[in-house]
Design an enzyme around this catalytic site. Sequence first.
Site, PDB file in Angstrom:
ATOM      1  N   SER A  27       9.483  51.041  20.879  1.00 54.10           N
ATOM      2  CA  SER A  27      10.604  51.366  20.011  1.00 54.10           C
ATOM      3  C   SER A  27      10.897  52.854  20.145  1.00 54.10           C
ATOM      4  O   SER A  27      10.579  53.456  21.154  1.00 54.10           O
ATOM      5  CB  SER A  27      10.256  51.006  18.572  1.00 54.10           C
ATOM      6  N   CYS A  28      11.520  53.444  19.115  1.00 51.66           N
ATOM      7  CA  CYS A  28      11.843  54.870  19.216  1.00 51.66           C
ATOM      8  C   CYS A  28      10.560  55.687  19.208  1.00 51.66           C
ATOM      9  O   CYS A  28       9.530  55.267  18.692  1.00 51.66           O
ATOM     10  CB  CYS A  28      12.758  55.289  18.070  1.00 51.66           C
ATOM     11  N   GLY A  29      10.629  56.879  19.772  1.00 46.83           N
ATOM     12  CA  GLY A  29       9.447  57.710  19.932  1.00 46.83           C
ATOM     13  C   GLY A  29       8.881  58.257  18.636  1.00 46.83           C
ATOM     14  O   GLY A  29       7.821  58.852  18.630  1.00 46.83           O
TER      15      GLY A  29
END
Length: 258
Positions: A106-108
């Site tokens: 997913s997003c960092g």
Amino acid sequence: MTITHPFDRVTPDSQRTPHARAVIAESPIAIEVNGIGYAVMMATPQDVADFATGFALAERIVTTAGEIESLDCHHTPQGTIVRLTVPSARAVAVLERVRRRTSDSSCGLCGMDNLDAVHRALPVVPAADVEPAAIFAALTAMRAHQPLNRATGAAHAAMLCAPDGTIRIAREDVGRHNAFDKLIGAMARQQIGWDGGFALLSSRCSYELVEKAALAACPMLVTVSAATSLALDRAAAAGLTLVSLARDDAVLFSDPVR
């Protein structure tokens, strides 16, 4: 660093005239550590070595500027590349951090590792002993140390202030975090301590700025705008005195001792 850009100046009565104005420079700065691409930051490309040093300290890549074995800046048409060399023991942690970032599906910013990182332990800073008069003196002198903001109206500033409010070092950048990194980096590279003084920032106070201050052993952080709830909590945990909404007529003290 500024760039002159042409605009059309339009008044309420629809009068249009050509208008040239200084615009603050913003470009990517890529940070590499021992050949590993670590981060790309958008910043004003001046005082780049100070920025890279302060960034490395804030990211806990190194604990002192002396651990940076070499620092090389390469300016290209696309932006600036800063290549840092640190001891191999430090580089191992850098590589592991980069691996975690690239393996996220997913997003960092998601995941338990990142939530833990937000609340990781901070060092306890020395107690502040600064009179309110010194803060007001620094606020009065602040504008004189912001040439980039005077020219563009778009720069944040971070300043090292002596115990009497005299401004010793100032750094500016389009980003408030970058400006503070530049100040901390400049102090580290010149081997200048707080010496009973404090930091003055032109921005609001978020938890990231508190973390940078604590890691730099800053005893008191003064910001022109308000502090967030997490910034107040983190400052209390580090013993850091926060002074926010710092204006000519009054300031708000959040003293962890009290």
